[in-house]
Write an enzyme that holds these catalytic residues in place. Sequence first.
Site, mmCIF file in Angstrom:
data_model
loop_
_atom_site.group_PDB
_atom_site.id
_atom_site.type_symbol
_atom_site.label_atom_id
_atom_site.label_comp_id
_atom_site.label_asym_id
_atom_site.label_seq_id
_atom_site.Cartn_x
_atom_site.Cartn_y
_atom_site.Cartn_z
ATOM 1 N N ARG A 177 106.225 94.207 33.484
ATOM 2 C CA ARG A 177 106.257 92.953 34.314
ATOM 3 C C ARG A 177 107.639 92.172 33.856
ATOM 4 O O ARG A 177 108.220 91.194 34.492
ATOM 5 C CB ARG A 177 105.324 91.871 33.938
ATOM 6 C CG ARG A 177 105.311 90.623 34.974
ATOM 7 C CD ARG A 177 103.864 90.065 35.021
ATOM 8 N NE ARG A 177 103.527 89.106 33.640
ATOM 9 C CZ ARG A 177 102.318 88.688 33.449
ATOM 10 N NH1 ARG A 177 101.408 88.650 34.355
ATOM 11 N NH2 ARG A 177 102.213 87.904 32.411
ATOM 12 N N LYS A 226 110.561 94.660 22.369
ATOM 13 C CA LYS A 226 109.708 94.665 21.088
ATOM 14 C C LYS A 226 108.267 94.417 21.522
ATOM 15 O O LYS A 226 107.802 93.443 21.761
ATOM 16 C CB LYS A 226 110.255 93.454 20.288
ATOM 17 C CG LYS A 226 109.414 93.765 18.817
ATOM 18 C CD LYS A 226 109.350 92.246 18.029
ATOM 19 C CE LYS A 226 108.381 91.409 18.605
ATOM 20 N NZ LYS A 226 106.892 92.255 18.184
ATOM 21 N N PRO A 227 107.710 95.535 21.620
ATOM 22 C CA PRO A 227 106.237 95.527 21.788
ATOM 23 C C PRO A 227 105.274 95.014 20.543
ATOM 24 O O PRO A 227 105.904 95.184 19.221
ATOM 25 C CB PRO A 227 105.688 96.876 22.210
ATOM 26 C CG PRO A 227 106.656 97.646 21.474
ATOM 27 C CD PRO A 227 107.880 96.899 21.252
ATOM 28 N N GLY A 229 103.022 85.724 24.754
ATOM 29 C CA GLY A 229 102.032 85.369 23.479
ATOM 30 C C GLY A 229 101.496 84.127 23.400
ATOM 31 O O GLY A 229 101.514 83.285 24.391
ATOM 32 N N SER A 230 101.240 83.567 22.150
ATOM 33 C CA SER A 230 100.796 82.377 21.841
ATOM 34 C C SER A 230 101.564 81.158 22.134
ATOM 35 O O SER A 230 102.781 81.414 21.845
ATOM 36 C CB SER A 230 99.997 82.387 20.365
ATOM 37 O OG SER A 230 101.221 82.142 19.511
ATOM 38 N N GLU A 250 105.614 82.942 28.621
ATOM 39 C CA GLU A 250 104.353 82.811 29.319
ATOM 40 C C GLU A 250 103.389 82.743 28.073
ATOM 41 O O GLU A 250 103.287 83.768 27.333
ATOM 42 C CB GLU A 250 103.853 84.322 29.976
ATOM 43 C CG GLU A 250 102.888 84.140 30.974
ATOM 44 C CD GLU A 250 101.422 84.746 30.269
ATOM 45 O OE1 GLU A 250 100.670 84.003 30.036
ATOM 46 O OE2 GLU A 250 101.277 85.987 29.972
ATOM 47 N N LEU A 251 102.863 81.709 27.898
ATOM 48 C CA LEU A 251 102.048 81.234 26.738
ATOM 49 C C LEU A 251 100.523 81.341 26.797
ATOM 50 O O LEU A 251 99.942 81.786 27.633
ATOM 51 C CB LEU A 251 102.566 79.772 26.161
ATOM 52 C CG LEU A 251 104.295 79.858 26.148
ATOM 53 C CD1 LEU A 251 104.623 78.731 25.612
ATOM 54 C CD2 LEU A 251 104.627 81.294 24.880
ATOM 55 N N CYS A 277 94.930 85.841 28.709
ATOM 56 C CA CYS A 277 95.434 84.413 28.907
ATOM 57 C C CYS A 277 94.940 83.793 30.143
ATOM 58 O O CYS A 277 94.734 82.658 30.115
ATOM 59 C CB CYS A 277 97.075 84.228 28.805
ATOM 60 S SG CYS A 277 97.635 85.307 30.115
ATOM 61 N N GLU A 310 91.822 78.723 22.874
ATOM 62 C CA GLU A 310 91.451 79.836 23.792
ATOM 63 C C GLU A 310 90.438 80.819 22.689
ATOM 64 O O GLU A 310 90.873 81.261 21.830
ATOM 65 C CB GLU A 310 92.743 80.990 23.801
ATOM 66 C CG GLU A 310 93.511 80.650 25.018
ATOM 67 C CD GLU A 310 94.662 81.760 25.213
ATOM 68 O OE1 GLU A 310 94.738 82.580 26.105
ATOM 69 O OE2 GLU A 310 95.690 81.643 24.170
ATOM 70 N N SER A 315 96.206 87.466 39.307
ATOM 71 C CA SER A 315 97.270 88.115 39.177
ATOM 72 C C SER A 315 97.707 89.185 40.465
ATOM 73 O O SER A 315 96.913 89.846 40.905
ATOM 74 C CB SER A 315 97.101 88.970 37.983
ATOM 75 O OG SER A 315 96.840 88.312 36.830
#
Length: 482
Positions: A164, A179-180, A233-234, A255-256, A289, A386, A446
């Site tokens: 994505r 960076k995964p 991520g967060s 995208e949090l 998320c 969450e 999605s």
Amino acid sequence: MTTEASKLSTDLYIDGAWRASTSGRRIDVLDPSTEQTIASVADATLEDAAAAVDAASRAAAGWAATPARQRGEILRKCFELMMRDAESLARLISMENGKALADARGEVAYAAEFFRWFSEEAVRINGDISVSPSGASRIIVQYQPIGVALLITPWNFPAAMATRKIAPALAAGCTCILKPATETPLTAYAVARLLEEAGVPPGVVNVVTTSSAGKFANAVLDDPRVRKLSFTGSTEVGRVLLRKAADSIISCSMELGGNAPFLVFDDADIDAAVEGAMLAKMRNGGEACTAANRFYVQRGALEAFSARFAERMAALKTGDGVGADTQCGPLVNAGAVEKVASLVDDAVAKGARISTGGARLDRRGYFYAPTVLVDVPPDADLLGEEIFGPVAPIVAFDTEDEAVALANATEYGLVAYVYTRDLARGMRVSERIESGMIALNRGLVSDPAAPFGGVKQSGLGREGAHHGLLEFMEAKYIATNW
């Protein structure tokens, strides 16, 4: 090392070559189903980070000058190769992430679609020409690649979150450093191998794993050649990265976190709502998320919905991610189990009742039973943060205004789900909910062709659709006349 993992290169992928970390250190990758090490990957240093930026910078001008059609054809080839290897990729995702194989197959198909979608968008980077209102000049707008991009992805969708970001970056003409997450790096390296096979030139995509994520990100963002950060991520980590990016005025797409409400009105089709709830809650075992986090059900539908939903959750087959009949795999690690258990215990201590589940499974691996809680009090912690696990708290409401107020009572605003047969009500409620995305009578939102992203503390910018391409481009205005 497992069969799938043994086929992979597990060193750093920099400038089109596989290389060991300059320190020689490695990071173990565990199977959440067994708690066993399945592989190890290189642990990058700051020197490796600099090498990745050097490679991306050297490749930038050439890739930006590559015709859009050629970039698009390479992305289309990436799609075809990913679908060719779909089953082995799905098994790899299941092993390092823990998600059920059926879920992993769905992720691979979804991830591949980003390559196909952006292969078509690459040739649709259109500018425009207009006349200024005074008539004194022409206004020409062109779109150019923003430059070297740092892409940081999470562990819950290791293929889809990578594609994505990579796909629009490449379509736009940008080079990148991916960076995964260290929990799920193998999928990223598998994707890198496919990119290489598809003809992506050296340095255009670099994949680097590190156990020092903060230091790595800071070093890359301090380099003036890096002009874009795309992070999933967060919210907590997102805030830290935004502060760091501000030092160099770097464009950010974030995208949090989410805290998605799932609203069921009295007039809803209960069977459809339950089916949608299973999708919205249990995709990736709740570790998403977009997962439905708070279930608000109008009092007239409460008993029927709660009973049927609990019955479906109780019937789920829990097991190893790669198990043929597994419907719910393990959580990603021991910390995730601890968090879920703590949230459930807190809710029960405050008066919630367990309809099904509510406990860890007595077996090896990071398992927690699919859980439904009813009579959940408003001060329960799991309504405010969450859950990221297979737990569904149900709360009753009476009026439409109350439902909207409950849905909006969070700092997050990523996605919301609404079930009602009344289209006017559905649209009215959808407009009132503070969320970047609404699933109206659907359990899945999605789509690579749709703009994915949130409001409030759920992030900045959009991924997917044409919007996702523009995140990696700068608008250049030229004033002239003739």
